[in-house]
Design an enzyme around this catalytic site. Sequence first.
Site, short mmCIF file in Angstrom:
data_model
loop_
_atom_site.label_atom_id
_atom_site.label_comp_id
_atom_site.label_asym_id
_atom_site.label_seq_id
_atom_site.Cartn_x
_atom_site.Cartn_y
_atom_site.Cartn_z
N CYS A 2 0.84 -1.20 0.00
CA CYS A 2 0.00 0.00 0.00
C CYS A 2 0.87 1.25 0.00
O CYS A 2 2.10 1.18 0.10
CB CYS A 2 -0.92 0.01 1.23
SG CYS A 2 -1.82 -1.54 1.52
N ARG A 3 0.22 2.39 -0.09
CA ARG A 3 0.86 3.70 0.03
C ARG A 3 0.00 4.54 0.97
O ARG A 3 -1.22 4.44 0.95
CB ARG A 3 0.97 4.41 -1.31
CG ARG A 3 1.69 3.64 -2.42
CD ARG A 3 3.20 3.72 -2.31
NE ARG A 3 3.74 2.73 -1.37
CZ ARG A 3 5.03 2.64 -1.03
NH1 ARG A 3 5.89 3.51 -1.50
NH2 ARG A 3 5.43 1.70 -0.20
#
Length: 281
Positions: A2-3
């Site tokens: 994820c970010r």
Amino acid sequence: MCRWLAYSGSPILAEELLLKPTHSLIDQSLHSKLGVETTNGDGFGLGWYGEGEAPALFKSIEPAWNDQNLREVAGQIRTSLFFAHVRASTGTPVQRTNCHPFRYGRWMWMHNGGIAGFRHLKRDLEAAIDPELYPHIEGSTDSEVLFYLALTMGLMDDPPGAVERAVGFVEDVAARHRVMHPVQMTVATSDGASVWAFRYSSVGKSRSLFYSAEVATMRKLHPELPVLRLLGEESRLIVSEPLRDLPGAWHAVPESRWGVIRPDGDDEMHRFRPVSAPRLL
């Protein structure tokens, strides 16, 4: 993986940081440069502190780059502290309850990474969660289980110590199940006043994490950026990837560290050391 992005500082419209930068989090959802996957399209979440006692959450399983509602909301939310997260599932379903950030009372939590062998460890990990907390778990991710382990181990009183104990417990359980290098994480958590961030992995090669330089420094280096005139001296960003290619504006969080951003600007950074918790095994 994820970010994510965490902001703390003077009140600002979320869109200024979420949408407008050249390599914004929305751009990273489609064109990540430092993540394991280029695309993070398995949903998104936005959490912010406003008028209510608890933070508000806006989540969707739509790709962040293609959600007009997110753009509408981000252009109306003015807040001094918010989290934003774009998700790439590590195996759990794409559903709203699995989107970050997660919330309990005034606390928010978001995570990039994973617990290796989670399917085999899940029963033992969940059995250690406080019975009064367990009913509040809504999704099926390792990230949310890690949040509730940290809550069980004292997150509301001692965030760094609680996360060190939670991670140490995960590593202990993994060792029993012969799972190697179980923890990979960058984590942000907040009580609405301060933000704590963690970078750690059992193998010592953690996912990327950066924090912004002091606003005064960035103004001197990059006076051409209008957004810097909107930020107070105490404002800080913590991000999975820099939002713009600005020399001198971003500092990498070193391996195995935790840091805290406080509203008075009294920030700290320390070594992160997981603590074994055999009494829970």
